[in-house]
Design a protein around this motif. Structure first.
Motif, short mmCIF file in Angstrom:
data_model
loop_
_atom_site.label_atom_id
_atom_site.label_comp_id
_atom_site.label_asym_id
_atom_site.label_seq_id
_atom_site.Cartn_x
_atom_site.Cartn_y
_atom_site.Cartn_z
N THR A 38 -77.81 41.12 40.41
CA THR A 38 -76.77 41.98 39.86
C THR A 38 -76.92 42.11 38.35
O THR A 38 -76.81 43.21 37.80
N TYR A 39 -77.20 41.00 37.69
CA TYR A 39 -77.38 41.02 36.24
C TYR A 39 -78.56 41.91 35.85
O TYR A 39 -78.46 42.75 34.96
N ILE A 40 -79.68 41.74 36.54
CA ILE A 40 -80.88 42.53 36.22
C ILE A 40 -80.61 44.03 36.39
O ILE A 40 -80.92 44.83 35.51
N PHE A 41 -80.02 44.40 37.53
CA PHE A 41 -79.74 45.82 37.77
C PHE A 41 -78.69 46.37 36.80
O PHE A 41 -78.79 47.51 36.36
N LEU A 44 -80.46 46.95 33.48
CA LEU A 44 -81.28 48.17 33.55
C LEU A 44 -80.42 49.42 33.48
O LEU A 44 -80.73 50.37 32.75
N TYR A 45 -79.32 49.41 34.23
CA TYR A 45 -78.42 50.57 34.21
C TYR A 45 -77.84 50.78 32.82
O TYR A 45 -77.80 51.91 32.30
N LEU A 46 -77.37 49.71 32.20
CA LEU A 46 -76.75 49.84 30.88
C LEU A 46 -77.76 50.24 29.80
O LEU A 46 -77.42 50.92 28.84
N LYS A 47 -79.01 49.83 29.96
CA LYS A 47 -80.05 50.27 29.02
C LYS A 47 -80.31 51.77 29.18
O LYS A 47 -80.43 52.49 28.21
N ASN A 53 -74.51 47.01 23.92
CA ASN A 53 -74.98 45.66 24.21
C ASN A 53 -75.11 45.47 25.72
O ASN A 53 -74.24 44.86 26.34
N PRO A 54 -76.21 45.95 26.32
CA PRO A 54 -76.34 45.89 27.77
C PRO A 54 -76.42 44.46 28.32
O PRO A 54 -75.99 44.20 29.44
N TYR A 55 -76.96 43.52 27.52
CA TYR A 55 -77.11 42.15 28.00
C TYR A 55 -75.75 41.48 28.17
O TYR A 55 -75.53 40.71 29.11
N ALA A 58 -73.68 43.37 31.09
CA ALA A 58 -74.13 43.05 32.44
C ALA A 58 -73.49 41.78 32.98
O ALA A 58 -73.54 41.53 34.18
N VAL A 59 -72.89 40.99 32.12
CA VAL A 59 -72.24 39.75 32.56
C VAL A 59 -70.97 40.07 33.37
O VAL A 59 -70.62 39.33 34.29
N VAL A 60 -70.32 41.17 33.07
CA VAL A 60 -69.05 41.51 33.71
C VAL A 60 -69.18 41.62 35.23
O VAL A 60 -68.43 40.96 35.96
N PRO A 61 -70.10 42.42 35.79
CA PRO A 61 -70.18 42.48 37.25
C PRO A 61 -70.61 41.15 37.87
O PRO A 61 -70.17 40.81 38.97
#
Length: 84
Positions: A38-41, A44-47, A53-55, A58-61
Motif C-alpha cells: 500500500t505504501y509503495i503504490f 507512486l500515485y502521489l509522485k 511530500n509523497p513519502y 503515503a503513510v496515511v492509507p
C-alpha cells in the motif's frame, strides 16, 4: 468402503487447505506485506500526482489499513455473537 475412505481423505485435504488459508488471513506477515505494498503504490500515485511530500502522504492509507485490522477482530466477535 473405498469410496468412503476417498471421501474422508478429500475432506481432510480440504480442511488442511482451509486451515492454511485462515492462518494466512490472520498472519502478521500478510498484514505487513499489505502495508508495504500500500505504501509503495501510494508513493507512486502521489509522485505522479505531483504532491509536495509523497513519502509522508503515503503513510496515511497504510496507517488506516493497520488501524482497521486492529478493529476488525473486535467487530467480527460482535458480529459472530449476534449471529448465534
Amino acid at each position: 468402503m473405498k469410496d468412503l475412505e476417498k471421501r474422508i481423505e478429500e475432506i481432510e485435504k480440504r480442511n488442511k487447505r482451509v486451515e492454511g488459508d485462515k492462518a494466512w488471513e490472520t498472519s502478521a506477515l500478510r498484514r505487513v506485506l499489505i502495508i508495504i505494498l500500500t505504501y509503495i503504490f501510494a508513493v507512486l500515485y502521489l509522485k505522479v500526482a505531483d504532491t509536495t511530500n509523497p513519502y509522508f502522504g503515503a503513510v496515511v492509507p497504510c496507517a488506516g489499513f493497520f488501524l482497521s485490522t486492529l478493529g476488525i477482530n473486535f467487530i467480527k466477535k460482535i458480529w459472530l455473537s449476534k449471529r448465534k
